[in-house]
Design a protein around this motif. Structure first.
Motif, PDB file in Angstrom:
ATOM      1  N   LYS A  92       0.825  -1.213   0.000  1.00 37.89           N
ATOM      2  CA  LYS A  92       0.000   0.000   0.000  1.00 37.89           C
ATOM      3  C   LYS A  92       0.857   1.260   0.000  1.00 37.89           C
ATOM      4  CE  LYS A  92      -3.971  -1.898   2.477  1.00 37.89           C
ATOM      5  NZ  LYS A  92      -4.780  -1.787   3.691  1.00 37.89           N
ATOM      6  N   SER A  93       2.168   1.108   0.202  1.00 39.92           N
ATOM      7  CA  SER A  93       3.062   2.274   0.195  1.00 39.92           C
ATOM      8  C   SER A  93       2.952   2.970  -1.155  1.00 39.92           C
ATOM      9  CB  SER A  93       4.519   1.830   0.376  1.00 39.92           C
ATOM     10  OG  SER A  93       4.653   1.067   1.531  1.00 39.92           O
ATOM     11  N   ARG A  94       3.091   4.281  -1.141  1.00 45.94           N
ATOM     12  CA  ARG A  94       2.923   5.005  -2.391  1.00 45.94           C
ATOM     13  C   ARG A  94       4.055   4.712  -3.379  1.00 45.94           C
ATOM     14  NH1 ARG A  94      -0.893   8.511  -2.702  1.00 45.94           N
ATOM     15  NH2 ARG A  94      -0.862   9.060  -0.491  1.00 45.94           N
ATOM     16  N   TYR A  95       5.228   4.379  -2.852  1.00 46.13           N
ATOM     17  CA  TYR A  95       6.373   4.094  -3.731  1.00 46.13           C
ATOM     18  C   TYR A  95       6.976   2.740  -3.367  1.00 46.13           C
ATOM     19  CZ  TYR A  95       5.674   8.980  -4.503  1.00 46.13           C
ATOM     20  OH  TYR A  95       5.080  10.165  -4.801  1.00 46.13           O
ATOM     21  N   ILE A  96       7.397   2.014  -4.394  1.00 49.02           N
ATOM     22  CA  ILE A  96       7.946   0.672  -4.157  1.00 49.02           C
ATOM     23  C   ILE A  96       9.260   0.547  -4.918  1.00 49.02           C
ATOM     24  CG2 ILE A  96       7.544  -1.817  -4.465  1.00 49.02           C
ATOM     25  CD1 ILE A  96       4.507  -1.131  -4.386  1.00 49.02           C
ATOM     26  N   VAL A  97      10.314   0.176  -4.208  1.00 45.01           N
ATOM     27  CA  VAL A  97      11.605  -0.033  -4.870  1.00 45.01           C
ATOM     28  C   VAL A  97      11.926  -1.520  -4.760  1.00 45.01           C
ATOM     29  CG1 VAL A  97      14.027   0.668  -4.974  1.00 45.01           C
ATOM     30  CG2 VAL A  97      12.324   2.231  -4.054  1.00 45.01           C
TER      31      VAL A  97
END
Ligand code: S3P
Length: 172
Positions: free
Chosen positions: A145-150
């Motif tokens: 659900k995090s806005r950014y995914i690395v």
């Protein structure tokens, strides 16, 4: 500007968070250390003396507190996004970045750390492998659900900087 790093134990939140904060000229907060300083107890002591539910409440309260600080990179504990409305708090008050590392690499790092983390302490390689896979089944949906995914087993500060630039477009 507020950036949160989230992900499983051993994914590199503290190391990368500290580096990112330095590059960006922001303050660095390790949420576990913040909780320990506030309660004059280590995380293992809090688990031991008060139990996990109590730790999660303390963690939630501390997250709410740091979510009002300006110019910070916050390395969160591995369980933070999975309790209360913590993931929403992070997404609404900053750039929340999930460091997505493979279970295999996480297991190696946790074994190497020979650590005191209450949830994984004393586990053999086989037990740890099962535990990490099991916990990720429950936790990944929250992390995602995090806005950014690395996603990379070798996430670098530059990867994070790229996410930061993206986050600069009105998210923080
Ligand atoms: C936990 C992770 C730990 C710490 C506590 C619980 C978890 O932080 O908050 O031991 O539930 O995954 P790190 O992810 O920094 O190890």
């Amino acid at each position: 500007m507020r950036i949160y790093l989230v992900g499983y134990m051993g994914c590199g939140k503290t190391t990368l968070g500290r580096e990112l904060a330095e590059v960006l000229g922001l303050n660095f907060i390790d949420l576990d250390k913040f909780i320990e300083a506030k309660h004059f107890k280590t995380i293992p002591q809090i688990f031991e003396e008060f139990g996990e539910d109590n730790f999660r409440q303390k963690e939630h309260n501390c997250l709410k507190e740091v979510s009002e600080y300006e110019d910070v990179v916050v390395a969160t504990g591995g369980g933070v996004p999975c309790f209360f409305d913590n993931i929403d708090i992070m997404n609404h008050t900053g750039a929340c970045i999930f460091l997505d590392i493979s279970p295999e690499v996480l297991v190696e790092r946790l074994l190497k750390a020979g650590n005191e983390r209450p949830l994984v302490k004393g586990k053999t390689r086989a037990e740890l492998t099962d535990l990490v896979h099991e916990m990720l089944v429950n936790r990944r949906p929250f992390y995602l659900k995090s806005r950014y995914i690395v996603t990379s087993d070798n996430i670098t500060t530059s990867d994070l900087l790229a996410q930061f630039m993206e986050a600069g477009h009105g998210q923080t």
